[in-house]
Design a protein around this motif. Structure first.
Motif, PDB file in Angstrom:
ATOM      1  N   ALA A  23       0.771  -0.955   0.041  1.00 18.44           N
ATOM      2  CA  ALA A  23       0.092  -0.093  -0.181  1.00 18.44           C
ATOM      3  C   ALA A  23       0.710   1.457   0.209  1.00 18.44           C
ATOM      4  O   ALA A  23       1.847   1.392   0.666  1.00 18.44           O
ATOM      5  CB  ALA A  23      -0.920   0.048   1.301  1.00 18.44           C
ATOM      6  N   ALA A  24       0.437   2.112  -0.841  1.00 18.45           N
ATOM      7  CA  ALA A  24       1.333   3.392  -1.068  1.00 18.45           C
ATOM      8  C   ALA A  24       0.563   4.549  -0.121  1.00 18.45           C
ATOM      9  O   ALA A  24      -0.675   4.312  -0.306  1.00 18.45           O
ATOM     10  CB  ALA A  24       1.567   3.856  -2.167  1.00 18.45           C
ATOM     11  N   PHE A  29       1.083   7.582  -6.468  1.00 19.85           N
ATOM     12  CA  PHE A  29       1.677   6.401  -6.661  1.00 19.85           C
ATOM     13  C   PHE A  29       1.166   5.953  -8.159  1.00 19.85           C
ATOM     14  O   PHE A  29       1.738   5.258  -9.083  1.00 19.85           O
ATOM     15  CB  PHE A  29       1.092   5.491  -5.818  1.00 19.85           C
ATOM     16  N   ARG A  30       0.049   6.173  -8.404  1.00 17.81           N
ATOM     17  CA  ARG A  30      -0.563   5.529  -9.935  1.00 17.81           C
ATOM     18  C   ARG A  30       0.307   5.984 -11.223  1.00 17.81           C
ATOM     19  O   ARG A  30       0.422   5.566 -12.140  1.00 17.81           O
ATOM     20  CB  ARG A  30      -1.891   6.067 -10.255  1.00 17.81           C
ATOM     21  N   PHE A  31       1.132   7.029 -10.966  1.00 24.55           N
ATOM     22  CA  PHE A  31       1.979   7.655 -12.073  1.00 24.55           C
ATOM     23  C   PHE A  31       3.283   6.896 -12.087  1.00 24.55           C
ATOM     24  O   PHE A  31       4.180   7.092 -12.967  1.00 24.55           O
ATOM     25  CB  PHE A  31       2.164   9.265 -11.987  1.00 24.55           C
ATOM     26  N   TYR A  32       3.499   6.071 -11.158  1.00 21.99           N
ATOM     27  CA  TYR A  32       4.881   5.348 -10.891  1.00 21.99           C
ATOM     28  C   TYR A  32       5.024   4.004 -11.795  1.00 21.99           C
ATOM     29  O   TYR A  32       4.144   3.028 -11.384  1.00 21.99           O
ATOM     30  CB  TYR A  32       5.457   5.610  -9.397  1.00 21.99           C
ATOM     31  N   THR A  33       6.144   3.604 -12.255  1.00 19.29           N
ATOM     32  CA  THR A  33       6.608   2.127 -12.228  1.00 19.29           C
ATOM     33  C   THR A  33       6.747   1.814 -10.774  1.00 19.29           C
ATOM     34  O   THR A  33       7.538   2.325 -10.137  1.00 19.29           O
ATOM     35  CB  THR A  33       7.663   1.889 -13.234  1.00 19.29           C
ATOM     36  N   MET A  34       6.297   0.609 -10.684  1.00 16.20           N
ATOM     37  CA  MET A  34       6.519   0.041  -9.317  1.00 16.20           C
ATOM     38  C   MET A  34       7.053  -1.467  -9.400  1.00 16.20           C
ATOM     39  O   MET A  34       7.042  -1.870 -10.390  1.00 16.20           O
ATOM     40  CB  MET A  34       5.109  -0.245  -8.726  1.00 16.20           C
ATOM     41  N   GLY A  35       7.852  -1.638  -8.492  1.00 15.54           N
ATOM     42  CA  GLY A  35       8.756  -2.937  -8.465  1.00 15.54           C
ATOM     43  C   GLY A  35       8.547  -3.755  -7.070  1.00 15.54           C
ATOM     44  O   GLY A  35       8.328  -3.199  -6.056  1.00 15.54           O
ATOM     45  N   TRP A  36       8.644  -5.025  -7.379  1.00 12.52           N
ATOM     46  CA  TRP A  36       8.830  -5.803  -6.100  1.00 12.52           C
ATOM     47  C   TRP A  36      10.126  -6.248  -5.862  1.00 12.52           C
ATOM     48  O   TRP A  36      10.537  -6.652  -7.010  1.00 12.52           O
ATOM     49  CB  TRP A  36       7.835  -6.991  -6.077  1.00 12.52           C
ATOM     50  N   ASN A  73      -4.773   1.149  -8.945  1.00  6.71           N
ATOM     51  CA  ASN A  73      -4.491   2.334  -8.621  1.00  6.71           C
ATOM     52  C   ASN A  73      -5.619   3.177  -7.879  1.00  6.71           C
ATOM     53  O   ASN A  73      -4.995   4.104  -7.240  1.00  6.71           O
ATOM     54  CB  ASN A  73      -4.154   3.300 -10.293  1.00  6.71           C
ATOM     55  N   GLY A  74      -6.755   2.770  -8.000  1.00  8.38           N
ATOM     56  CA  GLY A  74      -7.871   3.214  -7.080  1.00  8.38           C
ATOM     57  C   GLY A  74      -7.424   3.016  -5.643  1.00  8.38           C
ATOM     58  O   GLY A  74      -7.928   3.806  -4.871  1.00  8.38           O
ATOM     59  N   LYS A  75      -6.767   2.039  -5.306  1.00  8.89           N
ATOM     60  CA  LYS A  75      -6.464   1.683  -4.052  1.00  8.89           C
ATOM     61  C   LYS A  75      -4.972   2.148  -3.707  1.00  8.89           C
ATOM     62  O   LYS A  75      -4.665   1.546  -2.576  1.00  8.89           O
ATOM     63  CB  LYS A  75      -6.682  -0.158  -3.844  1.00  8.89           C
ATOM     64  N   ASN A  76      -4.334   2.548  -4.704  1.00  3.60           N
ATOM     65  CA  ASN A  76      -2.921   2.819  -4.434  1.00  3.60           C
ATOM     66  C   ASN A  76      -2.003   1.476  -3.818  1.00  3.60           C
ATOM     67  O   ASN A  76      -1.159   1.583  -2.924  1.00  3.60           O
ATOM     68  CB  ASN A  76      -2.696   4.093  -3.366  1.00  3.60           C
ATOM     69  N   THR A  77      -2.319   0.359  -4.352  1.00  2.00           N
ATOM     70  CA  THR A  77      -1.997  -1.014  -4.048  1.00  2.00           C
ATOM     71  C   THR A  77      -1.182  -1.735  -5.219  1.00  2.00           C
ATOM     72  O   THR A  77      -1.888  -1.731  -6.316  1.00  2.00           O
ATOM     73  CB  THR A  77      -2.900  -1.759  -3.260  1.00  2.00           C
ATOM     74  N   VAL A  78      -0.023  -2.418  -5.009  1.00  2.00           N
ATOM     75  CA  VAL A  78       0.432  -3.397  -5.846  1.00  2.00           C
ATOM     76  C   VAL A  78       0.679  -4.828  -5.043  1.00  2.00           C
ATOM     77  O   VAL A  78       0.660  -4.701  -4.202  1.00  2.00           O
ATOM     78  CB  VAL A  78       1.902  -2.608  -6.443  1.00  2.00           C
ATOM     79  N   ASN A  96       8.590  -0.977  -4.048  1.00  2.00           N
ATOM     80  CA  ASN A  96       9.599   0.388  -4.183  1.00  2.00           C
ATOM     81  C   ASN A  96       9.471   0.895  -5.688  1.00  2.00           C
ATOM     82  O   ASN A  96       9.066   0.335  -6.540  1.00  2.00           O
ATOM     83  CB  ASN A  96      10.929   0.611  -3.728  1.00  2.00           C
ATOM     84  N   VAL A  97       9.600   2.217  -6.034  1.00  2.00           N
ATOM     85  CA  VAL A  97       9.843   2.715  -7.327  1.00  2.00           C
ATOM     86  C   VAL A  97      11.159   2.246  -7.905  1.00  2.00           C
ATOM     87  O   VAL A  97      12.310   2.804  -7.234  1.00  2.00           O
ATOM     88  CB  VAL A  97       9.666   4.320  -7.580  1.00  2.00           C
ATOM     89  N   PRO A  98      11.593   1.541  -8.744  1.00  2.00           N
ATOM     90  CA  PRO A  98      13.067   1.047  -9.246  1.00  2.00           C
ATOM     91  C   PRO A  98      13.752   2.495  -9.589  1.00  2.00           C
ATOM     92  O   PRO A  98      13.163   3.277 -10.032  1.00  2.00           O
ATOM     93  CB  PRO A  98      12.684   0.505 -10.446  1.00  2.00           C
ATOM     94  N   ASN A  99      14.978   2.283  -9.090  1.00  2.52           N
ATOM     95  CA  ASN A  99      15.931   3.418  -9.371  1.00  2.52           C
ATOM     96  C   ASN A  99      15.423   4.750  -8.915  1.00  2.52           C
ATOM     97  O   ASN A  99      15.883   5.893  -9.564  1.00  2.52           O
ATOM     98  CB  ASN A  99      16.133   3.636 -10.819  1.00  2.52           C
ATOM     99  N   SER A 100      14.925   4.890  -7.712  1.00  6.77           N
ATOM    100  CA  SER A 100      14.365   6.000  -7.131  1.00  6.77           C
ATOM    101  C   SER A 100      15.162   6.066  -5.631  1.00  6.77           C
ATOM    102  O   SER A 100      15.961   5.356  -5.148  1.00  6.77           O
ATOM    103  CB  SER A 100      13.055   6.027  -6.678  1.00  6.77           C
ATOM    104  N   SER A 101      15.032   7.399  -5.042  1.00 10.34           N
ATOM    105  CA  SER A 101      15.611   7.536  -3.577  1.00 10.34           C
ATOM    106  C   SER A 101      14.422   7.499  -2.642  1.00 10.34           C
ATOM    107  O   SER A 101      14.743   8.000  -1.616  1.00 10.34           O
ATOM    108  CB  SER A 101      16.224   8.970  -3.787  1.00 10.34           C
ATOM    109  N   ILE A 102      13.463   6.831  -3.101  1.00  9.95           N
ATOM    110  CA  ILE A 102      12.299   6.757  -2.034  1.00  9.95           C
ATOM    111  C   ILE A 102      12.711   5.772  -0.896  1.00  9.95           C
ATOM    112  O   ILE A 102      13.369   4.727  -1.199  1.00  9.95           O
ATOM    113  CB  ILE A 102      11.001   6.329  -2.836  1.00  9.95           C
ATOM    114  N   GLY A 103      12.768   6.153   0.512  1.00  6.40           N
ATOM    115  CA  GLY A 103      12.902   5.181   1.338  1.00  6.40           C
ATOM    116  C   GLY A 103      12.047   3.939   1.256  1.00  6.40           C
ATOM    117  O   GLY A 103      11.064   3.742   0.758  1.00  6.40           O
TER     118      GLY A 103
END
Length: 114
Positions: A23-24, A29-36, A73-78, A96-103
């Motif tokens: 959960a984001a 969040f909906r604009f980002y590529t997300m990774g596990w 995207n409606g639930k901000n969940t991957v 997380n977002v790949p190649n980002s500086s997000i914690g």
């Protein structure tokens, strides 16, 4: 700053299944590529699956055909549906977002063992 909370891990026997959720904290969040990602003891964190904002997916060879990444995207969940689990899938799983500086979040432990 967006934050992620992972859940759904646990202990499962080889061949079993689990579904992880991430959960984001923000709707952006909906604009980002997300990774596990996953990190096994003594190993570096690795990207196992990714999904673009438009739903295009990619997988590491080690999980291809067994894991499925999806997003709501409606639930901000991957999500990460993991089938045919193997002992080598044992790790802490993060999103997380790949190649980002997000914690990084706390992750969720997946243990595959008989």
């Amino acid at each position: 700053q967006v934050q992620f909370v992972e859940s759904g891990g646990g202990l499962v026997q080889p061949g079993g299944s689990l579904r992880l959720s991430c959960a984001a904290s923000r709707s952006i969040f909906r604009f980002y590529t997300m990774g596990w990602f996953r990190q096994a003891p003594g190993k570096q964190r690795e990207l196992v699956a990714r999904i673009t904002s438009g739903g295009i997916t990619n997988y590491a060879d080690s999980v291809k055909g067994r894991f499925t990444i999806s997003r709501d995207n409606g639930k901000n969940t991957v999500y990460l549906q993991m089938n045919s689990l193997k002992p080598e899938d044992t790790a802490v799983y993060f999103c997380n977002v790949p190649n980002s500086s997000i914690g990084w979040g706390q992750g969720t432990q997946v243990t595959v063992s008989s």
